[in-house]
Design a protein around this motif. Structure first.
Motif, PDB file in Angstrom:
ATOM      1  N   GLN A 100       2.949  34.360 110.307  1.00 37.74           N
ATOM      2  CA  GLN A 100       2.641  32.860 109.873  1.00 37.74           C
ATOM      3  C   GLN A 100       3.722  31.912 110.289  1.00 37.74           C
ATOM      4  OE1 GLN A 100      -0.206  32.133 108.129  1.00 37.74           O
ATOM      5  NE2 GLN A 100      -1.148  34.205 108.116  1.00 37.74           N
ATOM      6  N   VAL A 101       3.201  30.851 110.547  1.00 32.85           N
ATOM      7  CA  VAL A 101       3.991  29.639 110.864  1.00 32.85           C
ATOM      8  C   VAL A 101       3.559  28.669 110.289  1.00 32.85           C
ATOM      9  CG1 VAL A 101       3.384  29.494 113.291  1.00 32.85           C
ATOM     10  CG2 VAL A 101       5.851  28.633 112.789  1.00 32.85           C
ATOM     11  N   GLN A 102       4.451  27.504 110.131  1.00 27.61           N
ATOM     12  CA  GLN A 102       3.734  26.174 109.744  1.00 27.61           C
ATOM     13  C   GLN A 102       4.498  25.084 110.537  1.00 27.61           C
ATOM     14  OE1 GLN A 102       5.252  28.246 106.974  1.00 27.61           O
ATOM     15  NE2 GLN A 102       3.088  29.096 107.058  1.00 27.61           N
ATOM     16  N   LEU A 103       3.873  24.278 111.109  1.00 27.33           N
ATOM     17  CA  LEU A 103       4.265  23.266 112.295  1.00 27.33           C
ATOM     18  C   LEU A 103       4.197  21.681 111.571  1.00 27.33           C
ATOM     19  CD1 LEU A 103       2.665  24.887 115.265  1.00 27.33           C
ATOM     20  CD2 LEU A 103       4.753  25.459 114.167  1.00 27.33           C
ATOM     21  N   VAL A 104       5.275  21.158 111.721  1.00 19.39           N
ATOM     22  CA  VAL A 104       5.302  19.599 111.289  1.00 19.39           C
ATOM     23  C   VAL A 104       5.722  18.831 112.739  1.00 19.39           C
ATOM     24  CG1 VAL A 104       6.144  18.002 109.621  1.00 19.39           C
ATOM     25  CG2 VAL A 104       5.684  20.326 109.067  1.00 19.39           C
ATOM     26  N   GLU A 105       4.986  17.943 113.242  1.00 19.38           N
ATOM     27  CA  GLU A 105       5.374  17.119 114.070  1.00 19.38           C
ATOM     28  C   GLU A 105       6.025  15.825 113.518  1.00 19.38           C
ATOM     29  OE1 GLU A 105       1.310  18.865 115.487  1.00 19.38           O
ATOM     30  OE2 GLU A 105       2.130  18.081 113.628  1.00 19.38           O
ATOM     31  N   SER A 106       6.824  15.026 114.286  1.00 23.88           N
ATOM     32  CA  SER A 106       7.455  13.738 113.810  1.00 23.88           C
ATOM     33  C   SER A 106       7.901  13.336 115.171  1.00 23.88           C
ATOM     34  CB  SER A 106       8.635  14.110 113.001  1.00 23.88           C
ATOM     35  OG  SER A 106       9.675  14.701 113.597  1.00 23.88           O
ATOM     36  N   GLY A 107       8.239  11.832 114.871  1.00 24.62           N
ATOM     37  CA  GLY A 107       8.866  11.093 116.178  1.00 24.62           C
ATOM     38  C   GLY A 107       7.840  10.194 116.825  1.00 24.62           C
ATOM     39  N   GLY A 108       6.538  10.244 116.359  1.00 22.65           N
ATOM     40  CA  GLY A 108       5.448   9.275 117.101  1.00 22.65           C
ATOM     41  C   GLY A 108       5.906   7.855 116.800  1.00 22.65           C
ATOM     42  N   GLY A 109       5.191   6.942 117.753  1.00 22.46           N
ATOM     43  CA  GLY A 109       5.329   5.716 117.266  1.00 22.46           C
ATOM     44  C   GLY A 109       4.831   4.550 118.296  1.00 22.46           C
ATOM     45  N   LEU A 110       5.106   3.242 118.494  1.00 15.99           N
ATOM     46  CA  LEU A 110       4.572   2.537 119.461  1.00 15.99           C
ATOM     47  C   LEU A 110       5.824   2.385 120.571  1.00 15.99           C
ATOM     48  CD1 LEU A 110       2.092   0.408 120.062  1.00 15.99           C
ATOM     49  CD2 LEU A 110       3.985  -1.285 118.629  1.00 15.99           C
TER      50      LEU A 110
ATOM     51  N   ALA B 167       9.195  24.210 113.117  1.00 12.47           N
ATOM     52  CA  ALA B 167       8.404  25.219 112.843  1.00 12.47           C
ATOM     53  C   ALA B 167       9.310  25.958 111.580  1.00 12.47           C
ATOM     54  CB  ALA B 167       8.203  26.222 113.932  1.00 12.47           C
ATOM     55  N   SER B 168       8.425  26.568 110.711  1.00  7.94           N
ATOM     56  CA  SER B 168       8.876  27.134 109.361  1.00  7.94           C
ATOM     57  C   SER B 168       8.169  28.521 109.289  1.00  7.94           C
ATOM     58  CB  SER B 168       9.095  26.549 108.520  1.00  7.94           C
ATOM     59  OG  SER B 168       7.793  26.028 107.687  1.00  7.94           O
ATOM     60  N   GLY B 169       8.548  29.493 108.372  1.00  5.51           N
ATOM     61  CA  GLY B 169       7.956  30.769 108.177  1.00  5.51           C
ATOM     62  C   GLY B 169       8.479  31.948 108.645  1.00  5.51           C
ATOM     63  N   ARG B 170       7.935  33.128 108.509  1.00 11.41           N
ATOM     64  CA  ARG B 170       8.597  34.405 108.751  1.00 11.41           C
ATOM     65  C   ARG B 170       8.429  34.375 110.263  1.00 11.41           C
ATOM     66  NH1 ARG B 170       6.738  39.745 105.893  1.00 11.41           N
ATOM     67  NH2 ARG B 170       4.871  39.343 107.196  1.00 11.41           N
ATOM     68  N   ALA B 171       9.614  34.803 111.073  1.00 15.11           N
ATOM     69  CA  ALA B 171       9.654  35.039 112.570  1.00 15.11           C
ATOM     70  C   ALA B 171       9.185  33.546 113.087  1.00 15.11           C
ATOM     71  CB  ALA B 171       8.939  36.182 112.958  1.00 15.11           C
ATOM     72  N   ALA B 172       9.822  32.397 112.727  1.00 17.22           N
ATOM     73  CA  ALA B 172       9.304  31.125 113.012  1.00 17.22           C
ATOM     74  C   ALA B 172       9.534  30.897 114.585  1.00 17.22           C
ATOM     75  CB  ALA B 172       9.924  30.147 112.454  1.00 17.22           C
ATOM     76  N   ASN B 173      10.517  31.574 115.237  1.00 13.21           N
ATOM     77  CA  ASN B 173      10.603  31.521 116.562  1.00 13.21           C
ATOM     78  C   ASN B 173      10.170  32.605 117.485  1.00 13.21           C
ATOM     79  OD1 ASN B 173      12.752  33.249 115.863  1.00 13.21           O
ATOM     80  ND2 ASN B 173      14.320  32.157 116.707  1.00 13.21           N
ATOM     81  N   ASN B 174       9.390  33.241 116.913  1.00 18.36           N
ATOM     82  CA  ASN B 174       8.895  34.516 117.771  1.00 18.36           C
ATOM     83  C   ASN B 174       7.426  34.007 118.304  1.00 18.36           C
ATOM     84  OD1 ASN B 174       8.918  37.054 118.644  1.00 18.36           O
ATOM     85  ND2 ASN B 174       7.839  37.775 117.017  1.00 18.36           N
ATOM     86  N   TYR B 175       7.210  32.758 118.868  1.00 17.40           N
ATOM     87  CA  TYR B 175       6.023  32.479 119.464  1.00 17.40           C
ATOM     88  C   TYR B 175       6.432  31.425 120.558  1.00 17.40           C
ATOM     89  CZ  TYR B 175       4.445  33.238 114.541  1.00 17.40           C
ATOM     90  OH  TYR B 175       4.158  34.098 113.387  1.00 17.40           O
ATOM     91  N   ALA B 176       5.403  31.498 121.623  1.00 19.51           N
ATOM     92  CA  ALA B 176       5.212  30.558 122.446  1.00 19.51           C
ATOM     93  C   ALA B 176       4.567  29.063 121.910  1.00 19.51           C
ATOM     94  CB  ALA B 176       4.389  30.880 123.709  1.00 19.51           C
ATOM     95  N   MET B 177       5.211  28.161 122.486  1.00 18.37           N
ATOM     96  CA  MET B 177       4.750  26.996 121.612  1.00 18.37           C
ATOM     97  C   MET B 177       4.049  26.045 122.537  1.00 18.37           C
ATOM     98  SD  MET B 177       5.715  26.892 118.819  1.00 18.37           S
ATOM     99  CE  MET B 177       5.550  25.378 117.870  1.00 18.37           C
ATOM    100  N   GLY B 178       3.082  25.174 122.253  1.00 17.28           N
ATOM    101  CA  GLY B 178       2.495  24.125 123.227  1.00 17.28           C
ATOM    102  C   GLY B 178       2.222  22.936 122.750  1.00 17.28           C
ATOM    103  N   TRP B 179       2.021  21.837 123.567  1.00 12.24           N
ATOM    104  CA  TRP B 179       1.784  20.606 123.018  1.00 12.24           C
ATOM    105  C   TRP B 179       0.179  20.256 123.459  1.00 12.24           C
ATOM    106  CZ3 TRP B 179       4.014  17.665 119.622  1.00 12.24           C
ATOM    107  CH2 TRP B 179       5.448  17.630 119.290  1.00 12.24           C
ATOM    108  N   PHE B 180      -0.499  19.511 122.553  1.00  5.83           N
ATOM    109  CA  PHE B 180      -1.834  18.991 122.756  1.00  5.83           C
ATOM    110  C   PHE B 180      -1.834  17.654 122.691  1.00  5.83           C
ATOM    111  CE2 PHE B 180      -2.287  23.547 123.260  1.00  5.83           C
ATOM    112  CZ  PHE B 180      -3.295  23.903 124.103  1.00  5.83           C
TER     113      PHE B 180
END
Length: 123
Positions: A1-11, A24-37
């Motif tokens: 399980q992992v929780q993801l929180v984005e930040s830094g958007g703007g104009l 990312a947070s949660g158990r084994a939070a860095n045990n994942y490949a990540m993507g941006w959509f």
């Protein structure tokens, strides 16, 4: 399980730059490949870029290749997206996502999703 929180958007201005982050947070939070959509007004969510668990492998959509850079800091459990030379078509809500296997380009490949951060282009 992992929780993801984005930040830094703007104009941003035409040709400008912006960096967004995904914590990312949660158990084994860095045990994942990540993507941006991203999802632009009136369009479906589309793939932007992905990075492997170690950060050694990356892949970019043709539309952003050479302009965007994905990176990660596993000590901080954070992935970054540096966006340069921004165009009107880059306006979208940007989402980060995580999966337990390797890098992938399809939305269905990812298990966990953040809430998104808005990036808006201004001429």
């Amino acid at each position: 399980q992992v929780q993801l929180v984005e930040s830094g958007g703007g104009l941003v201005q035409a040709g400008g730059s912006l960096s967004v982050s995904c914590a990312a947070s949660g158990r084994a939070a860095n045990n994942y490949a990540m993507g941006w959509f991203r999802q632009a007004p009136g369009k479906e969510r589309e793939f932007v870029t992905t990075i492997s668990r170690s950060g050694d492998s990356t892949y970019y959509a043709d539309s952003v290749k050479g302009r965007f850079t994905i990176s990660r800091d596993n000590a901080k459990n954070t992935v970054y997206l540096q966006m340069n030379s921004l165009k009107p078509e880059d306006t979208a809500v940007y989402y980060c996502a995580a999966r337990g296997l390797g890098i992938a380009t399809t939305e269905s490949s990812y298990t966990y999703w953040g809430q998104g951060t808005q990036v808006t282009f201004s001429s």
